[in-house]
Design a protein around this motif. Structure first.
Motif, PDB file in Angstrom:
ATOM      1  N   THR A 118      32.527  61.334  95.774  1.00 28.89           N
ATOM      2  CA  THR A 118      32.620  62.331  94.704  1.00 28.89           C
ATOM      3  C   THR A 118      34.046  62.833  94.530  1.00 28.89           C
TER       4      THR A 118
ATOM      5  N   ASP B  49      19.909  56.799  85.186  1.00 21.97           N
ATOM      6  CA  ASP B  49      20.322  58.017  85.888  1.00 21.97           C
ATOM      7  C   ASP B  49      21.831  58.209  85.786  1.00 21.97           C
TER       8      ASP B  49
ATOM      9  N   VAL C 289      22.019  65.020  84.419  1.00 26.69           N
ATOM     10  CA  VAL C 289      22.066  64.211  85.639  1.00 26.69           C
ATOM     11  C   VAL C 289      21.338  64.930  86.762  1.00 26.69           C
ATOM     12  N   THR C 290      21.608  66.236  86.883  1.00 28.56           N
ATOM     13  CA  THR C 290      20.956  67.019  87.928  1.00 28.56           C
ATOM     14  C   THR C 290      19.440  66.995  87.772  1.00 28.56           C
ATOM     15  N   ALA C 291      18.969  67.167  86.539  1.00 31.43           N
ATOM     16  CA  ALA C 291      17.530  67.185  86.295  1.00 31.43           C
ATOM     17  C   ALA C 291      16.893  65.850  86.665  1.00 31.43           C
TER      18      ALA C 291
ATOM     19  N   ALA D 234      27.985  68.875  97.453  1.00 30.17           N
ATOM     20  CA  ALA D 234      28.156  70.325  97.591  1.00 30.17           C
ATOM     21  C   ALA D 234      29.069  70.664  98.767  1.00 30.17           C
TER      22      ALA D 234
ATOM     23  N   ALA E  31      23.186  65.108  96.830  1.00 29.86           N
ATOM     24  CA  ALA E  31      23.433  66.477  96.398  1.00 29.86           C
ATOM     25  C   ALA E  31      24.139  67.287  97.486  1.00 29.86           C
TER      26      ALA E  31
ATOM     27  N   TYR F 272      18.584  61.104  97.577  1.00 26.81           N
ATOM     28  CA  TYR F 272      19.034  62.030  96.547  1.00 26.81           C
ATOM     29  C   TYR F 272      19.437  63.383  97.132  1.00 26.81           C
TER      30      TYR F 272
ATOM     31  N   SER G  63      18.049  63.514  88.839  1.00 29.19           N
ATOM     32  CA  SER G  63      18.111  63.296  90.282  1.00 29.19           C
ATOM     33  C   SER G  63      17.127  64.195  91.025  1.00 29.19           C
ATOM     34  N   ALA G  64      17.057  65.463  90.628  1.00 28.83           N
ATOM     35  CA  ALA G  64      16.147  66.390  91.297  1.00 28.83           C
ATOM     36  C   ALA G  64      14.695  65.973  91.092  1.00 28.83           C
TER      37      ALA G  64
ATOM     38  N   GLN H  17      23.963  68.809  83.446  1.00 30.65           N
ATOM     39  CA  GLN H  17      22.685  69.136  84.082  1.00 30.65           C
ATOM     40  C   GLN H  17      21.605  68.102  83.771  1.00 30.65           C
TER      41      GLN H  17
END
Length: 409
Positions: free
Chosen positions: A221, A19, A44-46, A347, A343, A339, A48-49, A42
């Motif tokens: 972050t 990941d 990474v985003t995919a 944000a 996120a 997770y 994690s999501a 993205q």
């Protein structure tokens, strides 16, 4: 400790390195596949999501699958997805392969923690969970730098090849050491599971974990701009700060498991969250009187890094005791909450950073920690209830049934 426990540590290390390692080879992937670095991010985003969404679904759908078989199938799919990434020249195909690898990770992760907890001696549940959790923190502290170095030296495809080979080695370890006896849980119907898993003590523990992760990632972050503004640190100092925090996290998660065993998860969480809040207030104070020596900032951020992961075994231990035979599903929801917290924290941290500057980030994170502490206090003396274990479910596993105390409060 039994050999299978360290094999499961290695499995979690490999799964979570896959990941996070993308972050270190983003420029190379973007240049080779003809996309921007933002688009490459993205991936990474995919991943994690997918884990966040798939973990609780897989825990319910695969509850009756014997754990050893589940580990083996998940690792085979995981390795094949990474082998496929080595040969693809299409960003779209790579994205699909990342989702497949994440689905395999989501299927195995809750079962890994549930297996470790259910096979641990009563007095060592926290330590067994901490051992497996070391794979997650170790992936950040060791796996990502190693994968980044491999990608820099041999190309980004070599990184995926190394992860695939590591997955196959982990599979061999599972074959050789993980007990094959036992069947999957005979879980109650979905409606009964939802009713049990939404009981206040379990729901509050899940929410507290999400809040703690949000506060942690809010600072982690955007730690670089905080360090620059507070101590005028450069790239080297920032690298030291991240490295120290990562290794402190590994030590913290191990010590947190031992303390959870001795004190109970409630008291361990109280100490861990309390120190986090104190560290956040100290970071805000240093920013207020900036500039300050970098060594002083490093001391505080290292303590914070250790305690940020200290709480993980205690949260998992609490959920395992509360959920009984639904421990796998509860831990899966905890994975999702982790997770989602990551996120959400990133944000909200971005908004706070833009609106008020890096110095306010620690105060906001302290607020998240205080909210988690207050939530846990609300149900502090609520013991495991047989309500979660009725309606045709199997009796709690032997270790869970022994924990009829008040979770160490």
């Amino acid at each position: 400790m039994p050999p299978w426990l360290f094999v499961l540590l290695a499995v979690s290390f490999v799964l979570y390195t896959d990941d996070y390692v993308i972050a270190g080879i983003l420029p190379e992937i973007a240049a080779d596949l003809g996309v921007t670095e933002g688009q490459a991010g993205q991936l990474v985003t995919a991943f994690s999501a997918t884990v966040a969404v798939a973990a609780p679904v897989a825990a319910v759908a695969l509850a009756r699958v014997p754990p050893r078989r589940l580990f083996l199938v998940a690792l085979i799919i995981f390795a094949l997805a990474n082998f496929g990434a080595v040969g693809t020249s299409s960003f779209a195909v790579l994205m699909v392969l990342r989702v497949v690898a994440a689905a395999a990770t989501a299927s195995a992760t809750p079962a890994i923690f549930a297996f470790a907890a259910s096979h641990a001696p009563t007095e060592k549940t926290g330590r067994y969970l901490a051992t497996v959790s070391l794979g997650v923190t170790g992936s950040i502290a060791l796996g990502v730098p190693l994968g980044t170095w491999i990608g820099g030296a041999f190309g980004w495809r070599a990184t995926f090849l190394a992860v695939a080979v590591a997955g196959m080695l982990a599979l061999i370890g599972v074959l050789l050491t993980v007990p094959g006896s036992g069947r999957g849980d005979r879980s109650p119907r979905l409606s009964e599971q939802l009713r049990s898993l939404t009981r206040a003590p379990i729901a509050v523990s899940l929410a507290a974990n999400c809040l703690l992760m949000a506060g942690t990632m809010m600072v982690l972050t955007y730690l670089a701009p905080y360090l620059s503004a507070t101590a005028g640190s450069g790239v080297e100092e920032r690298g030291v700060a991240f490295g120290l925090s990562g290794f402190a996290g590994m030590a913290g998660i191990w010590l947190g498991g031992q303390v959870a065993d001795r004190w109970g998860p409630g008291r361990a969480l109280f100490l861990g969250i309390g120190v986090i809040i104190a560290a956040m207030v100290a970071m805000w104070a240093m920013w207020a009187v900036r500039p300050v020596p970098i060594w002083l900032v490093l001391i505080v951020t290292t303590v914070w890094g250790g305690m940020a992961f200290w709480n993980s075994p205690a949260i998992q231990m609490r959920l395992h005791r509360l959920a009984g035979p639904l421990a796998g599903q509860a831990l899966a929801l905890n994975t999702s909450g982790t997770y989602l917290g990551i996120a959400f924290g990133a944000a909200v941290g971005g908004v706070v950073l833009s609106a008020a500057g890096p110095g306010v980030l620690p105060l906001a994170a302290a607020g998240f920690g205080l909210a988690a502490l207050l939530l846990l206090e609300v149900v502090r003396r609520t013991p495991p209830s047989s309500e979660a274990w009725n309606s045709g479910s199997t009796s709690p596993q032997s270790n869970s049934s022994k924990h009829t105390d008040n979770l160490g409060e």
